[in-house]
Design a protein around this motif. Structure first.
Motif, mmCIF file in Angstrom:
data_model
loop_
_atom_site.group_PDB
_atom_site.id
_atom_site.type_symbol
_atom_site.label_atom_id
_atom_site.label_comp_id
_atom_site.label_asym_id
_atom_site.label_seq_id
_atom_site.Cartn_x
_atom_site.Cartn_y
_atom_site.Cartn_z
ATOM 1 N N GLN A 119 -55.851 -86.669 31.331
ATOM 2 C CA GLN A 119 -55.758 -85.231 30.837
ATOM 3 C C GLN A 119 -56.182 -84.319 32.009
ATOM 4 O O GLN A 119 -55.624 -83.301 32.017
ATOM 5 N N SER A 120 -57.064 -84.802 32.759
ATOM 6 C CA SER A 120 -57.630 -83.889 33.853
ATOM 7 C C SER A 120 -56.653 -83.656 34.995
ATOM 8 O O SER A 120 -56.733 -82.686 35.840
ATOM 9 N N ILE A 121 -55.819 -84.734 35.218
ATOM 10 C CA ILE A 121 -54.650 -84.781 36.140
ATOM 11 C C ILE A 121 -53.526 -84.009 35.985
ATOM 12 O O ILE A 121 -52.715 -84.487 35.072
ATOM 13 N N ASP A 122 -53.294 -82.897 36.293
ATOM 14 C CA ASP A 122 -52.088 -82.050 36.211
ATOM 15 C C ASP A 122 -51.342 -82.104 37.391
ATOM 16 O O ASP A 122 -51.120 -81.018 37.957
ATOM 17 N N ASN A 123 -50.812 -82.978 37.619
ATOM 18 C CA ASN A 123 -49.859 -83.346 38.583
ATOM 19 C C ASN A 123 -48.676 -84.156 38.419
ATOM 20 O O ASN A 123 -48.834 -85.177 38.139
ATOM 21 N N LEU A 124 -47.446 -83.525 38.307
ATOM 22 C CA LEU A 124 -46.509 -84.241 37.693
ATOM 23 C C LEU A 124 -45.952 -85.238 38.829
ATOM 24 O O LEU A 124 -45.103 -86.393 38.453
ATOM 25 N N ARG A 125 -46.511 -85.386 39.678
ATOM 26 C CA ARG A 125 -46.167 -86.501 40.863
ATOM 27 C C ARG A 125 -46.733 -87.688 40.511
ATOM 28 O O ARG A 125 -46.199 -88.742 40.640
ATOM 29 N N THR A 126 -47.995 -87.587 39.936
ATOM 30 C CA THR A 126 -48.831 -88.847 39.528
ATOM 31 C C THR A 126 -48.531 -89.214 38.230
ATOM 32 O O THR A 126 -48.882 -88.596 37.348
ATOM 33 N N ARG A 127 -47.976 -90.625 37.981
ATOM 34 C CA ARG A 127 -47.650 -90.933 36.577
ATOM 35 C C ARG A 127 -48.801 -92.251 36.515
ATOM 36 O O ARG A 127 -49.115 -92.738 37.207
ATOM 37 N N ALA A 151 -43.990 -102.914 35.007
ATOM 38 C CA ALA A 151 -44.563 -101.419 34.776
ATOM 39 C C ALA A 151 -44.160 -100.739 35.981
ATOM 40 O O ALA A 151 -43.747 -99.597 36.093
ATOM 41 N N ILE A 152 -44.360 -101.522 37.094
ATOM 42 C CA ILE A 152 -44.279 -100.928 38.811
ATOM 43 C C ILE A 152 -42.596 -100.472 38.662
ATOM 44 O O ILE A 152 -42.226 -99.217 39.351
ATOM 45 N N GLU A 153 -41.869 -101.320 38.040
ATOM 46 C CA GLU A 153 -40.329 -101.271 38.032
ATOM 47 C C GLU A 153 -40.053 -99.824 37.358
ATOM 48 O O GLU A 153 -38.908 -99.010 37.659
ATOM 49 N N LYS A 154 -40.571 -99.666 36.183
ATOM 50 C CA LYS A 154 -40.312 -98.216 35.512
ATOM 51 C C LYS A 154 -40.643 -97.156 36.264
ATOM 52 O O LYS A 154 -40.209 -96.396 36.381
ATOM 53 N N ALA A 155 -41.873 -97.325 37.103
ATOM 54 C CA ALA A 155 -42.333 -96.194 37.972
ATOM 55 C C ALA A 155 -41.476 -96.016 38.751
ATOM 56 O O ALA A 155 -40.995 -94.693 39.216
ATOM 57 N N ARG A 156 -40.674 -97.030 39.605
ATOM 58 C CA ARG A 156 -39.773 -96.864 40.499
ATOM 59 C C ARG A 156 -38.455 -96.183 40.040
ATOM 60 O O ARG A 156 -38.006 -95.270 40.579
ATOM 61 N N GLN A 157 -38.157 -96.614 38.706
ATOM 62 C CA GLN A 157 -36.804 -95.874 38.173
ATOM 63 C C GLN A 157 -37.178 -94.412 37.997
ATOM 64 O O GLN A 157 -36.209 -93.628 37.893
ATOM 65 N N TYR A 158 -38.315 -94.102 37.379
ATOM 66 C CA TYR A 158 -38.624 -92.794 36.981
ATOM 67 C C TYR A 158 -38.543 -91.900 38.197
ATOM 68 O O TYR A 158 -38.114 -90.776 38.266
ATOM 69 N N PHE A 159 -39.280 -92.315 39.390
ATOM 70 C CA PHE A 159 -39.000 -91.494 40.798
ATOM 71 C C PHE A 159 -37.834 -91.527 41.345
ATOM 72 O O PHE A 159 -37.585 -90.460 41.837
ATOM 73 N N ALA A 160 -36.882 -92.409 41.231
ATOM 74 C CA ALA A 160 -35.803 -92.604 41.412
ATOM 75 C C ALA A 160 -34.869 -91.135 40.611
ATOM 76 O O ALA A 160 -34.007 -90.591 41.286
ATOM 77 N N MET A 161 -35.087 -91.266 39.299
ATOM 78 C CA MET A 161 -34.103 -90.384 38.762
ATOM 79 C C MET A 161 -34.889 -89.050 38.782
ATOM 80 O O MET A 161 -33.930 -87.934 38.942
ATOM 81 N N LYS A 162 -36.220 -88.854 39.049
ATOM 82 C CA LYS A 162 -36.647 -87.521 39.404
ATOM 83 C C LYS A 162 -36.128 -86.976 40.802
ATOM 84 O O LYS A 162 -35.900 -85.803 40.558
ATOM 85 N N SER A 163 -36.045 -87.721 41.649
ATOM 86 C CA SER A 163 -35.629 -87.333 42.995
ATOM 87 C C SER A 163 -34.035 -86.928 42.745
ATOM 88 O O SER A 163 -33.799 -85.916 43.253
ATOM 89 N N ALA A 164 -33.364 -87.643 42.102
ATOM 90 C CA ALA A 164 -31.849 -87.380 41.748
ATOM 91 C C ALA A 164 -31.781 -86.042 41.273
ATOM 92 O O ALA A 164 -30.960 -85.249 41.458
ATOM 93 N N ALA A 165 -32.393 -85.854 40.107
ATOM 94 C CA ALA A 165 -32.609 -84.421 39.371
ATOM 95 C C ALA A 165 -32.713 -83.384 40.267
ATOM 96 O O ALA A 165 -32.273 -82.413 40.098
ATOM 97 N N GLU A 166 -33.931 -83.715 41.235
ATOM 98 C CA GLU A 166 -34.305 -82.381 42.093
ATOM 99 C C GLU A 166 -33.159 -82.213 43.065
ATOM 100 O O GLU A 166 -32.958 -80.953 43.318
ATOM 101 N N THR A 167 -32.701 -83.235 43.552
ATOM 102 C CA THR A 167 -31.524 -82.999 44.555
ATOM 103 C C THR A 167 -30.358 -82.285 43.839
ATOM 104 O O THR A 167 -29.913 -81.220 44.508
#
Length: 244
Positions: free
Chosen positions: A66-74, A109-125
């Motif tokens: 809860q103390s980590i308010d950084n959307l980069r860190t999952r 679990a790590i693969e979920k993280a990879r997919q999350y960051f891939a989709m996030k990057s695509a959305a931001e692009t």
């Protein structure tokens, strides 16, 4: 991806370190048995993934998340207590690994993280590519249930996070507009001069605040929203600048 391990059990740390070492393209930045030291490190240099035990002294895993308010860190929780599984959704954890952890579960679990960051990057692009097309900064379109809704910025009361979706509450509308978007993208979309994030889950329209009480609760629309510690200084500075 980069990661940090936080667990007060040295043997659990060693096991996770061995899992990270076996996983391609996953870099371990640091390991901690002290959650407060880990929080300090994360505030200085965020990572992509936090492998986090829940039951720890001083500052437990839920409090740290809860103390980590950084959307980069999952967060991926690692715990021996399955009763915490429901609580993990309160901090929008990416996954929940029950000890003893097997490498196959860790990989998943790590693969979920990879997919999350891939989709996030695509959305931001896509968002970045579309930004020059904005003809009128006073309005924008939200995709809601396959339809595009034009939203006047001046009528937005507040935005509420709901896992991977956001709810835009609009003056005069009975129901919020629900769209697939991150809080980070909403902060980019809304003008900083008129909107401010006051906790992990809410961005408010500063011009639509009705009142603020002594407990740092903001009254806006039909909602009462608490300003949390991480955002309190910025919000109080705003109030001081506009105090007459």
């Amino acid at each position: 991806m980069t990661c940090i391990i936080v667990d007060d059990e040295p043997l659990a740390v060693k096991l996770l370190e061995s899992f990270v070492a076996r996983t391609p393209d996953l870099e371990l930045k640091a390991s901690f048995t002290d959650s407060i030291e880990a929080l300090t490190a994360l505030q200085k240099e965020p990572v992509d993934v936090l492998l986090l035990d829940i039951q720890m002294p001083d500052l437990d895993g839920m409090e740290l998340a809860q103390s980590i308010d950084n959307l980069r860190t999952r967060v991926i929780f690692t715990t021996a207590f399955k009763d915490y599984a429901f609580d993990s959704y309160e901090v929008n954890a990416l996954d929940f690994l029950l000890k003893p952890i097997r490498y196959a579960k860790f990989q998943s679990a790590i693969e979920k993280a990879r997919q999350y960051f891939a989709m996030k990057s695509a959305a931001e692009t896509v968002l970045s590519a579309e930004e020059p097309e904005k003809a009128d900064p006073s309005t924008f379109f939200l995709r809601v249930d396959g339809e595009l809704h034009q939203v006047p910025v001046s009528r937005i009361l507040y935005v509420e996070a709901m896992k991977d979706y956001l709810k835009f509450y609009i003056q005069g509308e009975r129901s919020p507009l629900v769209t697939h978007m991150t809080m980070q993208n909403a902060e980019k979309l809304l003008p900083a001069s008129g909107f401010m994030r006051i906790n992990r889950s809410f961005i408010i329209s500063l011009g639509n605040i009705r009142s603020v009480d002594r407990n740092d609760c903001v009254y806006i629309g039909d909602q009462i929203i608490r300003v949390t510690e991480a955002y309190r200084d910025a919000f109080k500075k705003y109030l001081e600048r506009h105090l007459r």
